[in-house]
Design a protein around this motif. Structure first.
Motif, PDB file in Angstrom:
ATOM      1  N   ARG A  10       0.839  -1.199   0.000  1.00  0.00           N
ATOM      2  CA  ARG A  10       0.000   0.000   0.000  1.00  0.00           C
ATOM      3  C   ARG A  10       0.875   1.249   0.000  1.00  0.00           C
ATOM      4  NH1 ARG A  10      -5.394   1.621   1.757  1.00  0.00           N
ATOM      5  NH2 ARG A  10      -5.280   3.780   2.398  1.00  0.00           N
ATOM      6  N   LEU A  22      -2.176  -4.695  -2.423  1.00  0.00           N
ATOM      7  CA  LEU A  22      -1.958  -3.344  -2.946  1.00  0.00           C
ATOM      8  C   LEU A  22      -2.719  -2.282  -2.152  1.00  0.00           C
ATOM      9  CD1 LEU A  22      -2.117  -4.047  -6.787  1.00  0.00           C
ATOM     10  CD2 LEU A  22      -0.176  -4.158  -5.254  1.00  0.00           C
ATOM     11  N   THR A  23      -3.777  -2.695  -1.482  1.00  0.00           N
ATOM     12  CA  THR A  23      -4.546  -1.721  -0.698  1.00  0.00           C
ATOM     13  C   THR A  23      -4.491  -2.013   0.804  1.00  0.00           C
ATOM     14  OG1 THR A  23      -6.451  -3.048  -1.333  1.00  0.00           O
ATOM     15  CG2 THR A  23      -6.215  -0.919  -2.401  1.00  0.00           C
ATOM     16  N   GLN A  79       3.713  -1.071  -6.883  1.00  0.00           N
ATOM     17  CA  GLN A  79       2.370  -1.117  -7.495  1.00  0.00           C
ATOM     18  C   GLN A  79       2.458  -1.120  -9.015  1.00  0.00           C
ATOM     19  OE1 GLN A  79      -0.443   1.661  -5.891  1.00  0.00           O
ATOM     20  NE2 GLN A  79      -0.460   0.611  -3.938  1.00  0.00           N
ATOM     21  N   ASN A  80       3.377  -0.327  -9.571  1.00  0.00           N
ATOM     22  CA  ASN A  80       3.515  -0.293 -11.035  1.00  0.00           C
ATOM     23  C   ASN A  80       3.887  -1.664 -11.577  1.00  0.00           C
ATOM     24  OD1 ASN A  80       2.834   2.389 -11.411  1.00  0.00           O
ATOM     25  ND2 ASN A  80       4.923   3.123 -11.136  1.00  0.00           N
ATOM     26  N   ASP A  96      -8.010  -3.857  -6.310  1.00  0.00           N
ATOM     27  CA  ASP A  96      -6.561  -4.060  -6.431  1.00  0.00           C
ATOM     28  C   ASP A  96      -6.152  -4.239  -7.885  1.00  0.00           C
ATOM     29  OD1 ASP A  96      -5.332  -4.337  -3.571  1.00  0.00           O
ATOM     30  OD2 ASP A  96      -7.258  -5.360  -3.500  1.00  0.00           O
ATOM     31  N   VAL A 139      -5.907  -2.223 -11.752  1.00  0.00           N
ATOM     32  CA  VAL A 139      -5.970  -0.893 -12.383  1.00  0.00           C
ATOM     33  C   VAL A 139      -7.204  -0.736 -13.274  1.00  0.00           C
ATOM     34  CG1 VAL A 139      -3.519  -0.322 -12.316  1.00  0.00           C
ATOM     35  CG2 VAL A 139      -4.373  -1.699 -14.181  1.00  0.00           C
ATOM     36  N   TRP A 141      -9.760   8.314  -1.340  1.00  0.00           N
ATOM     37  CA  TRP A 141      -8.559   8.364  -0.491  1.00  0.00           C
ATOM     38  C   TRP A 141      -8.571   7.243   0.535  1.00  0.00           C
ATOM     39  CZ3 TRP A 141      -4.039  10.335  -1.231  1.00  0.00           C
ATOM     40  CH2 TRP A 141      -3.131  10.368  -0.178  1.00  0.00           C
ATOM     41  N   THR A 150      -8.538   3.527  -1.440  1.00  0.00           N
ATOM     42  CA  THR A 150      -7.368   3.099  -2.233  1.00  0.00           C
ATOM     43  C   THR A 150      -6.180   4.044  -2.136  1.00  0.00           C
ATOM     44  OG1 THR A 150      -8.128   4.307  -4.180  1.00  0.00           O
ATOM     45  CG2 THR A 150      -8.863   2.022  -3.969  1.00  0.00           C
ATOM     46  N   GLY A 151      -6.357   5.230  -1.600  1.00  0.00           N
ATOM     47  CA  GLY A 151      -5.260   6.201  -1.561  1.00  0.00           C
ATOM     48  C   GLY A 151      -4.818   6.614  -2.964  1.00  0.00           C
ATOM     49  N   GLY A 197      -4.471   4.574  -5.445  1.00  0.00           N
ATOM     50  CA  GLY A 197      -3.841   3.432  -6.121  1.00  0.00           C
ATOM     51  C   GLY A 197      -4.870   2.439  -6.633  1.00  0.00           C
ATOM     52  N   PRO A 198      -4.453   1.304  -7.118  1.00  0.00           N
ATOM     53  CA  PRO A 198      -3.057   0.958  -7.316  1.00  0.00           C
ATOM     54  C   PRO A 198      -2.508   1.628  -8.572  1.00  0.00           C
ATOM     55  CG  PRO A 198      -4.468  -0.853  -7.997  1.00  0.00           C
ATOM     56  CD  PRO A 198      -5.363   0.182  -7.422  1.00  0.00           C
ATOM     57  N   SER A 199      -1.250   1.995  -8.475  1.00  0.00           N
ATOM     58  CA  SER A 199      -0.544   2.573  -9.612  1.00  0.00           C
ATOM     59  C   SER A 199      -1.278   3.796 -10.179  1.00  0.00           C
ATOM     60  CB  SER A 199      -0.372   1.496 -10.698  1.00  0.00           C
ATOM     61  OG  SER A 199       0.609   1.865 -11.595  1.00  0.00           O
ATOM     62  N   ASN A 200      -1.759   4.648  -9.284  1.00  0.00           N
ATOM     63  CA  ASN A 200      -2.447   5.910  -9.636  1.00  0.00           C
ATOM     64  C   ASN A 200      -3.773   5.708 -10.389  1.00  0.00           C
ATOM     65  OD1 ASN A 200      -0.412   7.472  -8.509  1.00  0.00           O
ATOM     66  ND2 ASN A 200       0.763   7.489 -10.408  1.00  0.00           N
ATOM     67  N   HIS A 204      -6.502   7.758  -8.760  1.00  0.00           N
ATOM     68  CA  HIS A 204      -6.210   9.139  -8.376  1.00  0.00           C
ATOM     69  C   HIS A 204      -7.103  10.080  -9.177  1.00  0.00           C
ATOM     70  CE1 HIS A 204      -3.355  10.164  -5.410  1.00  0.00           C
ATOM     71  NE2 HIS A 204      -2.309   9.584  -5.946  1.00  0.00           N
ATOM     72  N   GLU A 233      -1.949  14.589  -2.275  1.00  0.00           N
ATOM     73  CA  GLU A 233      -0.670  13.867  -2.196  1.00  0.00           C
ATOM     74  C   GLU A 233       0.501  14.776  -2.566  1.00  0.00           C
ATOM     75  OE1 GLU A 233      -0.203   9.645  -3.549  1.00  0.00           O
ATOM     76  OE2 GLU A 233       1.331  10.567  -4.807  1.00  0.00           O
TER      77      GLU A 233
END
Lengths: 492, 319
Positions: A235, A298-299, A465-466, B174, B176, B256, B259-260, B262-265, B268, B276
């Motif tokens: 995370r 991931l979370t 994460q990428n 989890d 994208v 927020w 997932t904050g 994420g994952p991998s933006n 966002h 951020e």
């Protein structure tokens, strides 16, 4: 993946030894209260309970007990993943402080690890910070470099610099000046469920020796039992992620910079080195190729792995000794068949050293927290009550309280804490404590740079994460992260 | 229509306009006195932060320095934003988030309002139940949904596996590709009651006699809705959509907490990215430039909102 040559392995071994010596060596200026060169679980047991300390009397020399004042104080406190035992000690500390210093009006505020930095930064922008703050080890350099903190060394509160781990003192030093005092220092350990190991055809009493073994074991557990093998955490903006990935990165010989060497210069970015990519590849193999770790990695953070482990749905994870107490707390709350199931997991809980990399290198984050005093111009009201601040700092970093406040999950910042009667009691009460104290010599501090929080909390998790989501290949993710670090260090 | 030709005439009209405006202010001085405290507070808590954000957007604020050590760089922050790959990704996410959440919430809310407009047993209870998602805390809802979606032990995944509809729990947050739609579903669940309440209020204003007259004239249910009900709801619909759009552009809590970003933006949106940049990475200058751009977009939406409200008032005034 890069093959490590014998010469390279010897070189790395030398560097690791030098680093251990750096972390454990005595200062030329004075002798530490314990002999760090003899550090072992047996030695820790031999010194426990050998000295008595009178905290109130010691702190009275710094700030008289009848001192009248006011103190605002923020601290990284307990969170949902901590055991109840620790909550009680925090409560006891503030009660004792109020009794010891009845005329100091204390206004304390607890914040969790993930919230503290953001809130503190915001308060500083508005000159509304507290007079004193206890920050995670990662944060001190950032605020010292920006000029927010007052110089503060152990001698200012009645202790000696040699009373604290040399590696921990590095984390509170910026450009040769000390800006804080370590409260606790921690190294984690490797935890596994022996019953799951047995059912998966693995030796139930043997931890995986290397990270490559972790990948193999995780797959075997998942393939045979259909549950998650290793508790990966990726995370973003969560302290748990670097604490679990960096040991892996360092063990493979990688790093963000050269922080894993004895005298790091932080000049060369190594996130895109073959060794760093090998570490990232191991995570990729577990998450994408083998699907042997929780999909929710991931979370999730470690607090989410704990119930999975207790439910017998997770085979291995990295964590504190306090996780044993957390499991006991959770088991008490379980009902019916879940209670018995949880007990089986607790009975089968095993702790071991964190695995090594391909060349035998073992590493763990040398974590912890530090306590600091702010400069008056950044504090609400423009005044800092220094005697009051020093009173609480003296108490928290005392042998007694630095031990008690780290009772279940960490180790005392003040090395004298290991000599107290509470350490002896702790060795009897806290299962698996030996393993984590054994990990201390392998501890590597995070880079002592103002940019370290962004690197560890954002860039490294982003890299993971990428790669794990397939947004980038492993190579691309590592190269992208390295570029971000270079840009950051270049002031972009 | 008079055509103004001479300069003197123009000046005279300007002066007359000014004195007219001053006279009007004088006539309404008591009204101005009433709103003065509110205006003063707004100047402090809104106008100054807006000014400071605009100012900060022209400065570089490296993470290793204090804010007072900022350096002027002109429009570089804006150039950096508009040429960055992340900006376009986050903008695309924001558009999907805002349009998806707004339109589906509105349609669902409208449909529910129409269904609840008819009298039936239990209507009051149902109405109360449907409002629950809107009144409970967004923070609590986000944590609950995070567990509902949990990729390993979520209740949806467990139900699907239990019913034999899936081999393993679906990956909602989890991945994208699924994270943003999954968050939009949560947002719609939370927002559609608001649209429902607004449209239910609007439905109360549709004249019953017009609907009866249309029925007598042989209009079908669809024709009555399309030619009588819907035109009456046009303004309340516009206002509802604009309010939802503004709220969604400004959404922070759900993405927020869950997932904050994420994952991998992948989840966002502008607000989480700005947060951020500012609080996580201390790029106050870039974050301010982002905020200025967002402010301009929201002001545009606000302009249409005010126009829609004015339209309402004019109509009511002429009725």
């Amino acid at each position: 993946m890069t093959r490590i040559t014998l010469g390279s392995a010897v070189l790395r071994g030398t560097v690791a030894t030098a680093l251990m010596a750096s972390l454990m060596s005595t200062s030329a200026l004075g002798a530490p209260p314990v002999d760090l060169s003899k550090w072992s679980p047996e030695y820790v047991r031999s010194i426990a309970g050998t000295q008595d300390f009178d905290t109130a009397a010691d702190c009275a020399k710094v700030t008289p007990l009848d001192y009248k004042g006011r103190l605002t104080f923020w601290y990284q406190g307990v969170f949902e993943g901590d055991p109840d035992l620790l909550r009680q000690y925090y409560k006891d500390f503030f009660e004792t402080f109020r009794k010891t210093y009845p005329n100091i009006q204390l206004e304390e505020q607890a914040l969790t690890y993930n919230d503290l930095l953001d809130k503190f930064r915001t308060a500083l922008l508005g000159n509304a910070a507290p007079m004193a703050v206890r920050l995670q080890i990662l944060g001190g350099t950032e605020f010292a470099s920006k000029g927010y903190l007052q110089p503060l060394k152990p001698e200012d509160v009645g202790y000696s610099t040699e009373d604290f781990w040399p590696g921990a003192m590095k984390a509170v030093t910026w450009e040769g000046v000390t800006y804080g005092i370590p409260t606790n220092n921690e190294t984690m350990a490797f935890i596994w469920n022996a019953d799951i190991f047995k059912r998966a055809g693995l030796d139930p009493d043997k931890a995986p020796a290397t990270w490559d073994d972790v990948v193999k074991y995780s797959k075997q557990i998942h393939d045979k039992l259909g549950i998650a093998g290793y508790g990966l955490v990726a995370r973003k903006n969560a302290g748990n992620t670097p604490y679990r990935f960096m040991p892996q990165l360092w063990a493979y010989g990688g790093g963000v910079f050269d922080e894993a060497t004895a005298n790091p210069t932080y000049e060369q970015v190594k996130l895109d080195s073959p060794q760093s990519k090998a570490a990232l590849q191991a995570s990729y193999d577990m998450y994408v190729r083998d699907k042997s770790v929780p999909v929710s990695a991931l979370t999730n953070q470690q607090a989410d792995n704990q119930p999975l482990f207790l439910a017998g749905q997770l085979g291995m994870m990295i964590s504190h000794p306090s996780d044993y107490d957390v499991m006991l707390d959770l088991q008490k709350k379980a009902t019916g068949a879940d209670k018995d199931k949880a007990q089986t997991v607790i009975d089968n809980m095993r702790y071991g050293l964190i695995p090594t990399g391909p060349d035998g290198k073992r590493a763990v984050v040398f974590g912890g927290s530090n306590i600091h005093i702010l400069k008056p111009e950044y504090v609400e009201g423009g005044k800092v009550d220094e005697p009051a601040a020093k009173a609480i700092i003296c108490m928290w970093t005392s042998p007694e309280w630095s031990l008690k406040m780290a009772y279940a999950g960490s180790n005392p910042g003040n090395l004298n804490g290991f000599k107290t009667k509470w350490m002896k009691e702790r060795l009897d009460n806290i299962k698996f404590l030996d393993v984590t104290t054994s990990m201390l010599p392998y501890g590597i501090p995070f880079p002592a740079l103002p940019q370290a929080p962004e690197i560890m909390n954002i860039i490294v998790p982003d890299m993971l994460q990428n790669a794990l989501t397939g947004a980038m290949t492993v190579d691309q993710a590592a190269d992208d992260a390295a570029k971000k670090v270079r840009d950051l260090m270049g002031g972009l | 229509m008079t055509i103004v030709t001479g300069k003197a005439e123009a000046r005279r009209r300007l002066q007359s306009g000014r004195s007219g405006a001053l006279r009007k202010i004088g006539e309404h001085r008591a009204d101005y006195a009433y709103v003065l405290p509110a205006i003063a507070v707004m100047l402090i808590v809104i106008a100054y932060p807006i000014y400071y954000t605009i100012e900060l957007s022209f400065f570089k604020t490296p993470p290793g320095l204090q804010l007072r050590d900022k350096t002027f760089i002109g429009f570089d922050n804006y150039t950096a934003i508009l040429t960055s790959e992340v900006f376009w990704k986050v903008t695309w996410n924001t558009l999907i988030w805002t349009l998806g959440s707004t339109l589906i919430s509105f349609v669902l809310g409208f449909a529910t309002a129409l269904a609840l407009h008819r009298a039936f047993i239990g209507r009051g209870v149902l109405r109360a139940i449907l409002i629950i998602p809107w009144v409970i805390s967004a923070v609590a809802a986000s944590y609950i949904w995070k567990w509902i979606y949990h990729s390993d032990f979520g209740i949806i995944g467990a139900a699907l596996v239990g019913l034999g509809l899936a081999d393993r729990p679906p990956n909602f947050i989890d991945s994208v590709s699924t994270v943003l739609p999954s968050l939009i579903v949560v947002n719609i669940w939370r927002e559609f009651p608001f649209a429902m309440i607004m449209m239910m209020a609007g439905l109360q204003t549709v004249p019953e006699q017009l609907l009866r007259a249309a029925q007598v004239d042989g209009a079908s249910a669809w024709q009555r809705f399309w030619h009588v009900t819907f035109p009456h709801l046009r303004n309340v619909s516009t206002v509802t959509i604009l309010l939802l759009a503004v709220a969604n552009f400004n959404s922070f809590i759900i993405p927020w907490i869950m997932t904050g970003g994420g994952p991998s933006n992948a989840s966002h949106i502008w607000i989480t990215h700005i947060y951020e940049l500012a609080f996580g990475r201390q790029r106050w200058g870039v974050a301010s430039a982002y905020s200025v751009l967002l402010f301009l977009i929201l002001m545009t939406l606000g302009y249409f909102y005010v126009r829609a409200l004015s339209g309402n008032e004019r109509k009511e005034g002429s009725a």
